[in-house]
Write an enzyme that holds these catalytic residues in place. Structure first.
Site, mmCIF file in Angstrom:
data_model
loop_
_atom_site.group_PDB
_atom_site.id
_atom_site.type_symbol
_atom_site.label_atom_id
_atom_site.label_comp_id
_atom_site.label_asym_id
_atom_site.label_seq_id
_atom_site.Cartn_x
_atom_site.Cartn_y
_atom_site.Cartn_z
ATOM 1 N N GLY A 9 7.934 6.015 -93.874
ATOM 2 C CA GLY A 9 8.261 5.020 -94.903
ATOM 3 C C GLY A 9 9.102 5.534 -96.048
ATOM 4 N N ASP A 56 3.729 15.678 -90.873
ATOM 5 C CA ASP A 56 4.611 15.615 -89.705
ATOM 6 C C ASP A 56 3.925 14.806 -88.609
ATOM 7 O OD1 ASP A 56 6.022 16.168 -87.348
ATOM 8 O OD2 ASP A 56 6.655 18.127 -88.107
ATOM 9 N N ASN A 83 6.959 3.741 -86.641
ATOM 10 C CA ASN A 83 8.397 3.653 -86.918
ATOM 11 C C ASN A 83 9.089 5.012 -86.963
ATOM 12 O OD1 ASN A 83 10.894 2.494 -88.466
ATOM 13 N ND2 ASN A 83 10.025 4.004 -89.881
ATOM 14 N N TYR A 151 16.590 10.530 -76.407
ATOM 15 C CA TYR A 151 16.128 9.557 -77.405
ATOM 16 C C TYR A 151 15.785 8.228 -76.706
ATOM 17 C CZ TYR A 151 16.606 6.224 -81.318
ATOM 18 O OH TYR A 151 16.408 5.220 -82.242
ATOM 19 N N LYS A 155 12.168 5.991 -76.298
ATOM 20 C CA LYS A 155 12.027 4.582 -76.679
ATOM 21 C C LYS A 155 11.592 3.734 -75.469
ATOM 22 C CE LYS A 155 13.042 5.114 -80.986
ATOM 23 N NZ LYS A 155 11.990 4.899 -82.005
#
Ligand code: NAP
Length: 241
Positions: A9, A56, A83, A151, A155
């Site tokens: 955040g 972390d 997120n 990556y 996802k």
């Protein structure tokens, strides 16, 4: 009052989500490895409703501790938004072990561990407000993108995780969905070359990159009672990429 836990955040989409959920009245907890002036200023504005930590996402024991602290502080967890993520760009053949391992550890394992800790709390103390989980995926999980194979794998893994977890937790009244943003104008996409950026904009129906606020609206909706019959879905918010 709903309690929303959001990883990463300090900036970008995570920061925008923290801000929106605070504005709608939630109690919010978030963490990242380091803070940011913007997050500090939100903490000053909402001293009773924003709880922040520095850790972390790939360190399981720290995650566990943080979720326990959030539960103690706010009395439970209603929504969890996984997120936090990192992207190392580069062709697979020359990608280093540590870059591959870090993406798997933070984006995939870190998100799964965070959600597991949050879900344990949701199951222990069912919230008055219908609980939910949102994982942040990316449009590249389905479309693919040169230089983002690892990556994209993290996802795509998260999307499979969300669909199965929705089946597992549906009978307990917990909804699980994924949001798959298109390319956003944030720190994460700063490594895009000018050519790549123009190519993405050209192939996007709405003719621009996304902003964090474009995606936050979907997260706000998915973590609200307006989405009470919506689970196990991957919602692409990509301007028609
Ligand atoms: N930007 C895009 O084009 C785009 C497109 C599709 C999907 N997404 C997804 O949207 C989400 C947010 O992306 P963004 O663009 O807002 O990224 P960003 O601006 O780089 O922010 C990432 C956030 O995650 C935190 N973070 C990174 N590694 C962490 C770790 N090991 N432990 C704890 N926190 C960590 C960062 O804080 P610290 O660095 O201080 O730890 C930061 O708060 C990600 O899941 C990303 O994959 C982004």
């Amino acid at each position: 009052m709903p309690v929303s836990l959001i990883s990463g955040g300090s900036r970008g989409l995570g920061l925008a989500t923290v801000q929106r959920l605070l504005e709608r009245g939630d109690q919010v907890a978030t963490f990242s490895r380091s803070g940011s002036p913007a997050l500090t200023s939100l903490a000053e504005q909402f001293p009773d409703r924003l709880y922040t930590g520095c850790l972390d996402a790939s360190k399981n024991d720290k995650l566990r501790q943080f979720v326990a602290q959030v539960t103690e502080r706010f009395g439970g967890i209603t929504h969890c938004v996984a997120n936090a993520a990192i992207a190392h760009e580069g062709v697979l053949a020359t990608m280093r072990d540590d870059q591959i391992e870090e993406m798997l550890a933070v984006n995939l394992a870190g998100s799964i561990m965070l959600v597991r800790e949050a879900v344990r709390q949701m199951l222990l103390a069912p919230a008055e407000n219908a609980p939910s989980v949102v994982v942040v995926s990316s449009v590249v999980a389905k479309t693919g993108s040169q230089g983002l194979s690892v990556y994209a794998a993290t996802k795509a893994g998260l999307e499979g995780f969300a669909i199965s977890l929705a089946r597992e937790l549906g009978p307990r009244g917990i909804r699980v969905n994924a949001v798959a943003p298109g390319f956003l104008d944030t720190d994460l996409s700063q490594s895009l070359s000018a050519d790549n950026r123009q190519r993405i904009i050209r192939r996007t129906a709405l003719g621009r990159l996304g902003t964090p606020d474009d995606i936050v609206s979907a997260i706000d909706y998915l973590t609200s009672s307006r989405a009470s019959f919506l689970t196990g879905q991957i919602i692409a918010v990509d301007g028609g990429a």
